[in-house]
Structure formats: structure tokens, C-alpha cells
Motif scaffolding. Structure first.
Motif, PDB file in Angstrom:
ATOM      1  N   GLY A 126      18.405  26.724  41.652  1.00  0.00           N
ATOM      2  CA  GLY A 126      19.211  25.754  40.932  1.00  0.00           C
ATOM      3  C   GLY A 126      19.250  26.071  39.454  1.00  0.00           C
ATOM      4  N   GLY A 127      20.442  26.066  38.867  1.00  0.00           N
ATOM      5  CA  GLY A 127      20.610  26.389  37.459  1.00  0.00           C
ATOM      6  C   GLY A 127      20.862  27.854  37.178  1.00  0.00           C
ATOM      7  N   SER A 128      20.769  28.704  38.208  1.00  0.00           N
ATOM      8  CA  SER A 128      21.009  30.141  38.027  1.00  0.00           C
ATOM      9  C   SER A 128      22.491  30.468  38.198  1.00  0.00           C
ATOM     10  N   VAL A 129      22.954  31.470  37.460  1.00  0.00           N
ATOM     11  CA  VAL A 129      24.290  32.016  37.695  1.00  0.00           C
ATOM     12  C   VAL A 129      24.200  32.998  38.852  1.00  0.00           C
ATOM     13  N   HIS A 130      25.026  32.796  39.858  1.00  0.00           N
ATOM     14  CA  HIS A 130      25.023  33.661  41.035  1.00  0.00           C
ATOM     15  C   HIS A 130      25.747  34.973  40.746  1.00  0.00           C
ATOM     16  N   HIS A 131      26.920  34.871  40.110  1.00  0.00           N
ATOM     17  CA  HIS A 131      27.654  36.088  39.759  1.00  0.00           C
ATOM     18  C   HIS A 131      28.681  35.794  38.666  1.00  0.00           C
ATOM     19  N   ILE A 132      29.135  36.859  38.035  1.00  0.00           N
ATOM     20  CA  ILE A 132      30.211  36.792  37.040  1.00  0.00           C
ATOM     21  C   ILE A 132      31.392  37.578  37.590  1.00  0.00           C
ATOM     22  N   ALA A 133      32.579  36.977  37.523  1.00  0.00           N
ATOM     23  CA  ALA A 133      33.793  37.653  37.971  1.00  0.00           C
ATOM     24  C   ALA A 133      34.623  38.079  36.768  1.00  0.00           C
ATOM     25  N   PHE A 134      35.126  39.300  36.835  1.00  0.00           N
ATOM     26  CA  PHE A 134      35.983  39.847  35.788  1.00  0.00           C
ATOM     27  C   PHE A 134      37.406  39.991  36.319  1.00  0.00           C
ATOM     28  N   ARG A 135      38.364  39.971  35.407  1.00  0.00           N
ATOM     29  CA  ARG A 135      39.774  39.886  35.773  1.00  0.00           C
ATOM     30  C   ARG A 135      40.384  41.233  36.134  1.00  0.00           C
ATOM     31  N   ALA A 136      41.210  41.183  37.182  1.00  0.00           N
ATOM     32  CA  ALA A 136      42.169  42.235  37.500  1.00  0.00           C
ATOM     33  C   ALA A 136      43.497  41.540  37.730  1.00  0.00           C
ATOM     34  N   ALA A 137      44.572  42.082  37.199  1.00  0.00           N
ATOM     35  CA  ALA A 137      45.871  41.413  37.309  1.00  0.00           C
ATOM     36  C   ALA A 137      46.294  41.255  38.763  1.00  0.00           C
ATOM     37  N   ASP A 138      46.048  42.299  39.563  1.00  0.00           N
ATOM     38  CA  ASP A 138      46.529  42.305  40.940  1.00  0.00           C
ATOM     39  C   ASP A 138      45.713  43.310  41.747  1.00  0.00           C
ATOM     40  N   ASP A 139      46.130  43.532  42.991  1.00  0.00           N
ATOM     41  CA  ASP A 139      45.394  44.443  43.874  1.00  0.00           C
ATOM     42  C   ASP A 139      45.369  45.869  43.334  1.00  0.00           C
ATOM     43  N   ALA A 140      46.489  46.304  42.753  1.00  0.00           N
ATOM     44  CA  ALA A 140      46.564  47.680  42.266  1.00  0.00           C
ATOM     45  C   ALA A 140      45.563  47.905  41.133  1.00  0.00           C
ATOM     46  N   GLU A 141      45.505  46.970  40.198  1.00  0.00           N
ATOM     47  CA  GLU A 141      44.565  47.124  39.094  1.00  0.00           C
ATOM     48  C   GLU A 141      43.127  47.035  39.590  1.00  0.00           C
ATOM     49  N   GLN A 142      42.872  46.136  40.517  1.00  0.00           N
ATOM     50  CA  GLN A 142      41.537  46.046  41.102  1.00  0.00           C
ATOM     51  C   GLN A 142      41.161  47.359  41.785  1.00  0.00           C
ATOM     52  N   GLY A 143      42.103  47.937  42.536  1.00  0.00           N
ATOM     53  CA  GLY A 143      41.845  49.200  43.221  1.00  0.00           C
ATOM     54  C   GLY A 143      41.509  50.315  42.254  1.00  0.00           C
ATOM     55  N   GLU A 144      42.175  50.338  41.102  1.00  0.00           N
ATOM     56  CA  GLU A 144      41.882  51.347  40.088  1.00  0.00           C
ATOM     57  C   GLU A 144      40.481  51.161  39.519  1.00  0.00           C
ATOM     58  N   MET A 145      40.059  49.927  39.338  1.00  0.00           N
ATOM     59  CA  MET A 145      38.714  49.657  38.837  1.00  0.00           C
ATOM     60  C   MET A 145      37.654  50.053  39.872  1.00  0.00           C
ATOM     61  N   VAL A 146      37.940  49.820  41.133  1.00  0.00           N
ATOM     62  CA  VAL A 146      37.030  50.235  42.207  1.00  0.00           C
ATOM     63  C   VAL A 146      36.898  51.751  42.229  1.00  0.00           C
ATOM     64  N   ARG A 147      38.024  52.434  42.050  1.00  0.00           N
ATOM     65  CA  ARG A 147      38.004  53.900  42.022  1.00  0.00           C
ATOM     66  C   ARG A 147      37.139  54.411  40.871  1.00  0.00           C
ATOM     67  N   LYS A 148      37.320  53.838  39.690  1.00  0.00           N
ATOM     68  CA  LYS A 148      36.535  54.263  38.528  1.00  0.00           C
ATOM     69  C   LYS A 148      35.043  54.024  38.737  1.00  0.00           C
ATOM     70  N   LEU A 149      34.722  52.887  39.322  1.00  0.00           N
ATOM     71  CA  LEU A 149      33.312  52.574  39.565  1.00  0.00           C
ATOM     72  C   LEU A 149      32.640  53.660  40.392  1.00  0.00           C
ATOM     73  N   TYR A 150      33.338  54.113  41.424  1.00  0.00           N
ATOM     74  CA  TYR A 150      32.715  55.119  42.283  1.00  0.00           C
ATOM     75  C   TYR A 150      32.778  56.509  41.669  1.00  0.00           C
ATOM     76  N   ILE A 205      24.621  28.121  40.859  1.00  0.00           N
ATOM     77  CA  ILE A 205      23.973  27.356  41.921  1.00  0.00           C
ATOM     78  C   ILE A 205      23.542  26.009  41.361  1.00  0.00           C
ATOM     79  N   ALA A 206      23.845  24.952  42.095  1.00  0.00           N
ATOM     80  CA  ALA A 206      23.523  23.597  41.645  1.00  0.00           C
ATOM     81  C   ALA A 206      22.738  22.861  42.719  1.00  0.00           C
ATOM     82  N   GLY A 207      22.226  21.685  42.327  1.00  0.00           N
ATOM     83  CA  GLY A 207      21.574  20.776  43.253  1.00  0.00           C
ATOM     84  C   GLY A 207      22.587  19.798  43.830  1.00  0.00           C
ATOM     85  N   PRO A 208      22.292  18.499  43.839  1.00  0.00           N
ATOM     86  CA  PRO A 208      23.158  17.509  44.484  1.00  0.00           C
ATOM     87  C   PRO A 208      24.619  17.581  44.029  1.00  0.00           C
TER      88      PRO A 208
END
Length: 310
Positions: free
Chosen positions: A214-238, A12-15
Motif C-alpha cells: 500500500g502506498g507504492s507505485v506499481h509502474h510508470i507508463a510513458f507515452r507513445a502516440a500510436d501502435d507504430a510509435e510504440q513498436g519503434e520504441m520496442v525495437r530500440k529497447l531490444y 497500490i492502495a488500501g480501501p
């Protein structure tokens, strides 16, 4: 997992104009994409990174003109760290003095030289000197010579009450493993990933919780190669941690799911595809205001309310 590590960091930033000038003119990053916050289209969303906007190089901002400053605390990203050639630390210390950038004296951390500094909104940043980084490609079109230029993320550090619950997510779902300890810092590495391959956790019980601003990190994104890999990570999380993510959201340049990890930091899992050249040629990245299709009919109204950048 094929691709591991950090995809991007959003803060998050200011001007808006001040934000662009600092990251392009002072730090020498490329403005890879100029768009809007899809959930608040009266606000820009800037993406800064390397020439192509490669995963692991992208720092993004929501700039709100009159945002109140954030407060560092538990459950937040403490520091966002970039890689530079080992011999460039002296150049950057001199540049920060010349440009009036608040910074600290270089220190050693896990055997590496670290130069901490802050941007105009007080965001906590650092540069780490990495041997051999000078041989890696870098953005040559900015105000910083290639031999000194930033080479993507080195790491992020999280300030947490306890490391273990978050570490379980990093190691079981996101492809990291504990690599070292130094004082209250615990380092996790994503295999041999050089760019964006490190997360440090600093345990600091008893502090106030973070306050976004201002100056805070809102979120960190981690890599998934594609939808399939992302779906596998979502499955593991739950299945392994009983953590549910949001539904997948199309961000035009990647597809995302979000969740709050046990230490209360907002994490995202973002696909590497389709990338930032999805809607403009690579040589013209960041030049025009790009809008998603559902906002394109409102372009005139959006452009009227966005602040001037020049």
C-alpha cells in the motif's frame, strides 16, 4: 517522437472508498474511469485525472482492502508530483492542515516551490507551483476551485542505485534528455512537454530494495502516440539495450507493453489512443462500472464481490 513524457502512474492502495474520497474530494481530481484489474477482476481499477483523462494527468490505483504497507527503497518511484498554479501553494498548505493530510513545509527544488504530502496509504506525493499554470484548463466539477486545481503531472522521481543505466533508456527510447542537476537529483525533460514531461533520478546507493505494498507505485507508463510509435520504441529497447518487452496488451483505453528497466522499476509504454471516451460519453466518464468484453459475461459475479463505494 510527437508525444513525449508520462502517460500515467499506477499505484497500490488500501480501501477503495477511502481512495476515491481522497483523490476526488481532497485533491479534486475527476474519477475518469471505474473498471477492474483485468488480471484480478475482483479488484477495482480507478483512474483519476483531468476532465478528459488526458495523457499526463492520469493517476490510477489497484485498491486492495487489506494490503500491507509498502516500504520505500531502491528500485522504486520515490515521489509522484502534480503541477498547480504558483499562487495556489498557500491554498494547498492550508487545505492539508484543514483536512488532516500529512505534509511537509514547502521547499525549493530546481528553483520551484514544492509541497510534499502523503495520501491515506502513505503514498509519497507533491505539488509544484508552476508560473502560468492558472491559464491552463482544469477540471471544474470537483471540490477544488479551478484557480487552485491540479494541472496534471509535473514529474516522477525514481530512487535508484545508479542513474546512468536508467538514463540511457529515458534518453534513447523514451524521448528525455538531461536538463539539470541539484545535489543527488538528476533531472530529465521530455522536450518542451509541460504536462508529465519530467523524470528526476535520485542516486542513493546502499539502501534496502523497495517492497511493494500500500502506498507504492506499481509502474510508470510513458507515452507513445500510436501502435507504430510504440513498436519503434520496442525495437530500440531490444536492439540498443537488449531489453525485451511483454507482448502488447489491450487495456481498452490504451494499448500497452511492459518491461523492467535496469534500475528495476516497472515501465510501461502506453498509446495515447483510443482514450477514455472509448466506452462512455465524455460527460459521463467514471460514473458506471466499465468492463472489458471478455469480463462482461461475469458482470453479476464481479459486482457482488467488489466493495461498496457509497
Amino acid at each position: 517522437m510527437i508525444n513525449k513524457g508520462i502517460h500515467h502512474v499506477t499505484a497500490i492502495a488500501g480501501p477503495a472508498r477511502r481512495n476515491v474520497e481522497f483523490y476526488t474530494r481532497v485533491l479534486g481530481l475527476r474519477l475518469v474511469k471505474k473498471t477492474v484489474n483485468f488480471d484480478d477482476p475482483g479488484t477495482y481499477h480507478f483512474y483519476f485525472g483531468d476532465e478528459k483523462g488526458s495523457p499526463g494527468t492520469i493517476l490510477t490505483f489497484f485498491p486492495w482492502e487489506h494490503v500491507a504497507p509498502g516500504r520505500l527503497g531502491i528500485g522504486e518511484t520515490q515521489e509522484t508530483v502534480f503541477r498547480v498554479p504558483e499562487g495556489a501553494i498557500g491554498y494547498w498548505a492550508h487545505r492539508f492542515v484543514e483536512k488532516g493530510v500529512p505534509h511537509e513545509a514547502p521547499v525549493k527544488r530546481f528553483g520551484e516551490t514544492v509541497l510534499s504530502f502523503k495520501d491515506p496509504d502513505g503514498m509519497r506525493l507533491a505539488l509544484v507551483g508552476v508560473p502560468g499554470a492558472e491559464a491552463e484548463p482544469a477540471w471544474a466539477g470537483g471540490d477544488v476551485a479551478v484557480e487552485n486545481a491540479l494541472r496534471g503531472f509535473h514529474s516522477v522521481s525514481l530512487l535508484l542505485e545508479a542513474a546512468a543505466p536508467t538514463a540511457a533508456i529515458l534518453t534513447d527510447v523514451l524521448g528525455f534528455a538531461e536538463a539539470a542537476r541539484e545535489g543527488s537529483l538528476i533531472r530529465y525533460k521530455a522536450g518542451d512537454t509541460a504536462i508529465g514531461g519530467i523524470v528526476d533520478i535520485r542516486e542513493a546507493g546502499g539502501f534496502l530494495p523497495a517492497r511493494m505494498g500500500g502506498g507504492s507505485v506499481h509502474h510508470i507508463a510513458f507515452r507513445a502516440a500510436d501502435d507504430a510509435e510504440q513498436g519503434e520504441m520496442v525495437r530500440k529497447l531490444y536492439e540498443n539495450h537488449r531489453i525485451r518487452t511483454t507482448q502488447q496488451m489491450d487495456r481498452n483505453y490504451f494499448r500497452s507493453v511492459y518491461f523492467r528497466e535496469p534500475g528495476h522499476v516497472l515501465f510501461e509504454i502506453a498509446t495515447d489512443v483510443p482514450g477514455f471516451a472509448a466506452d462512455e460519453a465524455a460527460e459521463h466518464l467514471g460514473e458506471a462500472l466499465k468492463l472489458p468484453s471478455f469480463l462482461e459475461p461475469h458482470r453479476g459475479e464481479i459486482e457482488r464481490v467488489l466493495p461498496e463505494l457509497a
